[in-house]
Design a protein around this motif. Structure first.
Motif, PDB file in Angstrom:
ATOM      1  N   TYR A 269     -23.009 -45.552  43.151  1.00  0.00           N
ATOM      2  CA  TYR A 269     -21.693 -45.155  43.652  1.00  0.00           C
ATOM      3  C   TYR A 269     -21.441 -43.708  43.211  1.00  0.00           C
ATOM      4  CZ  TYR A 269     -16.662 -44.821  44.206  1.00  0.00           C
ATOM      5  OH  TYR A 269     -15.407 -44.403  44.564  1.00  0.00           O
ATOM      6  N   VAL A 270     -21.228 -42.809  44.162  1.00  0.00           N
ATOM      7  CA  VAL A 270     -21.144 -41.375  43.865  1.00  0.00           C
ATOM      8  C   VAL A 270     -19.717 -40.873  44.053  1.00  0.00           C
ATOM      9  CG1 VAL A 270     -21.901 -39.070  44.619  1.00  0.00           C
ATOM     10  CG2 VAL A 270     -23.547 -40.963  44.520  1.00  0.00           C
ATOM     11  N   GLU A 271     -19.233 -40.148  43.056  1.00  0.00           N
ATOM     12  CA  GLU A 271     -17.949 -39.449  43.197  1.00  0.00           C
ATOM     13  C   GLU A 271     -18.234 -37.953  43.267  1.00  0.00           C
ATOM     14  OE1 GLU A 271     -14.837 -40.903  40.235  1.00  0.00           O
ATOM     15  OE2 GLU A 271     -16.650 -41.875  39.529  1.00  0.00           O
ATOM     16  N   LEU A 272     -17.558 -37.277  44.181  1.00  0.00           N
ATOM     17  CA  LEU A 272     -17.659 -35.819  44.267  1.00  0.00           C
ATOM     18  C   LEU A 272     -16.359 -35.253  43.720  1.00  0.00           C
ATOM     19  CD1 LEU A 272     -19.292 -35.461  47.808  1.00  0.00           C
ATOM     20  CD2 LEU A 272     -20.416 -35.536  45.568  1.00  0.00           C
ATOM     21  N   ILE A 273     -16.444 -34.623  42.573  1.00  0.00           N
ATOM     22  CA  ILE A 273     -15.240 -34.197  41.859  1.00  0.00           C
ATOM     23  C   ILE A 273     -15.059 -32.695  42.010  1.00  0.00           C
ATOM     24  CG2 ILE A 273     -14.227 -34.035  39.552  1.00  0.00           C
ATOM     25  CD1 ILE A 273     -15.488 -36.690  38.940  1.00  0.00           C
ATOM     26  N   ASP A 274     -13.826 -32.291  42.314  1.00  0.00           N
ATOM     27  CA  ASP A 274     -13.537 -30.881  42.581  1.00  0.00           C
ATOM     28  C   ASP A 274     -14.077 -29.972  41.499  1.00  0.00           C
ATOM     29  OD1 ASP A 274     -12.393 -31.362  44.929  1.00  0.00           O
ATOM     30  OD2 ASP A 274     -10.299 -31.211  44.241  1.00  0.00           O
ATOM     31  N   ASN A 275     -14.623 -28.873  41.955  1.00  0.00           N
ATOM     32  CA  ASN A 275     -15.144 -27.874  41.055  1.00  0.00           C
ATOM     33  C   ASN A 275     -14.226 -26.653  41.146  1.00  0.00           C
ATOM     34  OD1 ASN A 275     -17.356 -25.369  41.070  1.00  0.00           O
ATOM     35  ND2 ASN A 275     -17.659 -26.902  39.497  1.00  0.00           N
ATOM     36  N   GLY A 279     -14.890 -25.579  47.999  1.00  0.00           N
ATOM     37  CA  GLY A 279     -16.009 -26.026  48.841  1.00  0.00           C
ATOM     38  C   GLY A 279     -17.142 -26.657  48.061  1.00  0.00           C
ATOM     39  N   ARG A 280     -17.064 -26.564  46.731  1.00  0.00           N
ATOM     40  CA  ARG A 280     -18.111 -27.168  45.915  1.00  0.00           C
ATOM     41  C   ARG A 280     -17.550 -28.320  45.096  1.00  0.00           C
ATOM     42  NH1 ARG A 280     -22.234 -22.510  43.717  1.00  0.00           N
ATOM     43  NH2 ARG A 280     -22.879 -21.847  45.779  1.00  0.00           N
ATOM     44  N   ALA A 281     -18.425 -29.273  44.754  1.00  0.00           N
ATOM     45  CA  ALA A 281     -17.986 -30.409  43.951  1.00  0.00           C
ATOM     46  C   ALA A 281     -19.091 -30.806  42.992  1.00  0.00           C
ATOM     47  CB  ALA A 281     -17.641 -31.583  44.861  1.00  0.00           C
ATOM     48  N   ASN A 301     -24.316 -32.878  36.187  1.00  0.00           N
ATOM     49  CA  ASN A 301     -24.303 -31.412  36.039  1.00  0.00           C
ATOM     50  C   ASN A 301     -24.821 -30.707  37.281  1.00  0.00           C
ATOM     51  OD1 ASN A 301     -23.250 -31.640  33.500  1.00  0.00           O
ATOM     52  ND2 ASN A 301     -25.204 -31.406  32.456  1.00  0.00           N
ATOM     53  N   ASP A 302     -25.016 -31.420  38.372  1.00  0.00           N
ATOM     54  CA  ASP A 302     -25.418 -30.784  39.627  1.00  0.00           C
ATOM     55  C   ASP A 302     -24.208 -30.653  40.542  1.00  0.00           C
ATOM     56  OD1 ASP A 302     -28.119 -30.377  39.069  1.00  0.00           O
ATOM     57  OD2 ASP A 302     -28.560 -32.474  39.490  1.00  0.00           O
ATOM     58  N   LEU A 303     -24.283 -29.657  41.414  1.00  0.00           N
ATOM     59  CA  LEU A 303     -23.172 -29.375  42.327  1.00  0.00           C
ATOM     60  C   LEU A 303     -23.615 -29.583  43.768  1.00  0.00           C
ATOM     61  CD1 LEU A 303     -21.875 -25.970  40.896  1.00  0.00           C
ATOM     62  CD2 LEU A 303     -20.847 -28.217  40.551  1.00  0.00           C
ATOM     63  N   VAL A 304     -22.653 -29.838  44.631  1.00  0.00           N
ATOM     64  CA  VAL A 304     -22.943 -29.883  46.071  1.00  0.00           C
ATOM     65  C   VAL A 304     -21.947 -29.001  46.815  1.00  0.00           C
ATOM     66  CG1 VAL A 304     -23.931 -32.198  46.098  1.00  0.00           C
ATOM     67  CG2 VAL A 304     -21.460 -31.921  46.410  1.00  0.00           C
ATOM     68  N   GLU A 305     -22.359 -28.570  47.997  1.00  0.00           N
ATOM     69  CA  GLU A 305     -21.403 -27.988  48.946  1.00  0.00           C
ATOM     70  C   GLU A 305     -20.963 -29.143  49.819  1.00  0.00           C
ATOM     71  OE1 GLU A 305     -23.041 -24.717  51.109  1.00  0.00           O
ATOM     72  OE2 GLU A 305     -23.308 -23.542  49.284  1.00  0.00           O
ATOM     73  N   VAL A 306     -19.651 -29.391  49.876  1.00  0.00           N
ATOM     74  CA  VAL A 306     -19.200 -30.654  50.444  1.00  0.00           C
ATOM     75  C   VAL A 306     -19.305 -30.708  51.974  1.00  0.00           C
ATOM     76  CG1 VAL A 306     -17.743 -31.396  48.541  1.00  0.00           C
ATOM     77  CG2 VAL A 306     -16.815 -29.844  50.253  1.00  0.00           C
ATOM     78  N   GLY A 307     -19.245 -29.600  52.654  1.00  0.00           N
ATOM     79  CA  GLY A 307     -19.354 -29.624  54.122  1.00  0.00           C
ATOM     80  C   GLY A 307     -18.064 -30.100  54.767  1.00  0.00           C
ATOM     81  N   ASP A 308     -18.127 -30.403  56.062  1.00  0.00           N
ATOM     82  CA  ASP A 308     -16.889 -30.738  56.780  1.00  0.00           C
ATOM     83  C   ASP A 308     -16.573 -32.237  56.770  1.00  0.00           C
ATOM     84  OD1 ASP A 308     -18.675 -31.813  58.562  1.00  0.00           O
ATOM     85  OD2 ASP A 308     -18.368 -30.325  60.131  1.00  0.00           O
ATOM     86  N   GLY A 309     -17.473 -33.050  56.254  1.00  0.00           N
ATOM     87  CA  GLY A 309     -17.196 -34.485  56.093  1.00  0.00           C
ATOM     88  C   GLY A 309     -17.150 -35.270  57.387  1.00  0.00           C
ATOM     89  N   THR A 310     -17.499 -34.656  58.497  1.00  0.00           N
ATOM     90  CA  THR A 310     -17.478 -35.408  59.763  1.00  0.00           C
ATOM     91  C   THR A 310     -18.718 -36.289  59.864  1.00  0.00           C
ATOM     92  OG1 THR A 310     -18.612 -33.583  60.871  1.00  0.00           O
ATOM     93  CG2 THR A 310     -16.209 -33.613  61.003  1.00  0.00           C
ATOM     94  N   GLY A 311     -18.651 -37.273  60.757  1.00  0.00           N
ATOM     95  CA  GLY A 311     -19.782 -38.181  60.936  1.00  0.00           C
ATOM     96  C   GLY A 311     -21.021 -37.430  61.398  1.00  0.00           C
ATOM     97  N   CYS A 312     -22.179 -37.966  61.053  1.00  0.00           N
ATOM     98  CA  CYS A 312     -23.432 -37.283  61.403  1.00  0.00           C
ATOM     99  C   CYS A 312     -23.937 -37.802  62.754  1.00  0.00           C
ATOM    100  CB  CYS A 312     -24.466 -37.547  60.315  1.00  0.00           C
ATOM    101  SG  CYS A 312     -26.004 -36.664  60.582  1.00  0.00           S
TER     102      CYS A 312
END
Ligand SMILES: [Zn+2]
Length: 428
Positions: A269-275, A279-281, A301-312
């Protein structure tokens, strides 16, 4: 791919069944996935607070509110688990009677922290195998297809095989041999870490050589920069896939044919927490399949660029992110023209080193900065480390060691494992 063949041979029916389930699960409706995640989290939290000493202590005060958190799928009240806490509390995170889980040990290296032992149990192995298998299916790989791996995990001087090309041997001079071997073997999927593959492609081009065309190139373990991606696709004329996973099996993200990173939610289970950066989490994960040593709200300790979150457009309903910003180290270049992008496997075995950093200003010298533990023995540990590095880097490079009480983080806040001027020149 850290598969242990013996695990696979011991329980193929379970792996097969899990893989079948994942074939369906990737297209589940959001409601179906939410219900499944809630079930997994409820089982995991109950187990942790009942059977794991560390969580009996830290999560007991929250136990009455578990049901509400699971209902809302919001674990933000619970404390974050840092790598340092895992190092400090180690065995307290092992479930009571851990031997009954017949765990195996997964280890992370002491690159920017001391090596840490993680226990993984049978169910975790099953989920891991089945998920990696699913990920490889996305890439276009089927069991029995030929597979080549340009990774560095063996000593220089060992023979070079068709399947495993060992980046440790690769140099401008022998790039033609690599190309010839690959053309003869024609692997369907060609896997490598991004920097190695980028350098291979550049040297191929410099030598005026054409590459054979695999069905796909697969990269992992480092940030896949745009200029790496462009060069690799230019040379191979095929699809490029990338995945993100760790030795401690905290989570699995992998790209589909549309280049988006999907979060495999059956894995954890992954949470993306504001950085701090818009645009990064941050990636924070809860492992729902490893009961012998559950990680709850583990900070990768890794970061992601969250993107637009729309369906793929691929139709898979796992959430997506635009990009994973993981490790981004320089590489060490040797005087004989080889390069090394990975030393983790050496440091995984060095229990008395808390932190390490390799600094290279010139091609014929490296300075290895060490933060030792109190048990570090300069005669045995230092000799061993030098022997291991020497086996990789050869005799033409001068290796110096310096001892420190701490290492300074770089601009990104992370402590880079390798800082190399000649390496940076090769990677730009
Ligand atoms: Zn997709």
């Amino acid at each position: 791919m850290a598969f242990q063949l013996k695990d696979f041979l011991l329980y193929p029916p379970q792996i097969w069944a899990c893989h079948q389930r994942l074939q369906d699960a990737q297209y589940w409706s959001p409601e179906q996935r939410r219900a499944d995640t809630q079930t997994n989290l409820a089982r995991l939290l109950h187990h942790a607070v009942t059977n794991v000493p560390y969580y009996r202590r830290t999560l007991a005060p929250y136990q009455d509110r578990f049901a509400g958190m699971i209902e809302r799928l919001d674990l933000s009240e619970l404390p974050i688990l840092t790598k340092q806490q895992i190092r400090d509390h180690g065995q307290e995170l092992w479930a009571d009677g851990h031997a009954a889980y017949k765990p195996s040990v997964a280890q992370t290296s002491g690159t920017t922290g001391s090596p840490t032992k993680f226990l993984v149990d049978r169910q975790s192995n099953i989920t891991h195998f089945a998920s990696i298998w699913t990920m490889l299916n996305w890439v276009g790989y089927r069991f029995g297809d030929r597979f080549a791996d340009l990774t560095g995990g063996e000593r220089a001087g060992e023979p070079m095989y068709a399947r495993d090309l060992r980046s440790a041997h690769l140099s401008r001079e022998n790039v033609q041999r690599y190309a010839r071997r690959l053309r003869r073997f024609e692997p369907v999927v060609f896997k490598a870490i991004p920097s190695s593959m980028y350098i291979y492609c550049r040297w191929l081009e410099e030598a005026g050589l054409e590459s054979y065309q695999p069905r796909a190139v697969l990269t992992c373990a480092e940030t896949l920069h745009d200029h790496y991606r462009a060069k690799i696709q230019d040379v191979f004329h095929c699809r490029l896939f990338d995945f993100y996973n760790q030795n401690e099996r905290a989570c699995l993200f992998s790209t589909c044919e549309h280049g988006r990173y999907h979060i495999h939610e059956d894995y954890s289970y992954v949470e993306l927490i504001d950085n701090d950066t818009p645009g990064r989490a941050q990636v924070v994960t809860t492992t729902t399949n490893n009961f012998v040593m559950p990680l709850i709200r583990y900070q990768t300790n890794d970061l992601v660029e969250v993107g637009d979150g729309t369906g793929c457009p691929c139709g898979r309903t796992y959430p997506t992110v635009a990009r994973v910003i993981g490790r981004a180290d320089d590489i060490v270049v040797t005087p004989d023209g080889r390069f090394h992008s990975s030393f983790e496997f050496i440091l995984e075995r060095m229990e008395n080193i808390r932190m390490t950093q390799i600094v290279q200003d010139d091609v014929d010298h490296i300075d290895v900065r060490l933060v030792p533990t109190p048990s570090f023995d300069r005669r045995t540990d230092l000799r061993r480390l030098e022997d291991e590095l020497r086996a990789w880097l050869g005799d033409d490079i001068d290796i110096g060691f310096s001892f420190h009480t701490a290492l300074q983080p770089g601009r990104t806040g992370k402590i880079p494992f390798v800082i190399s001027r000649p390496g940076r020149e090769l990677l730009t």
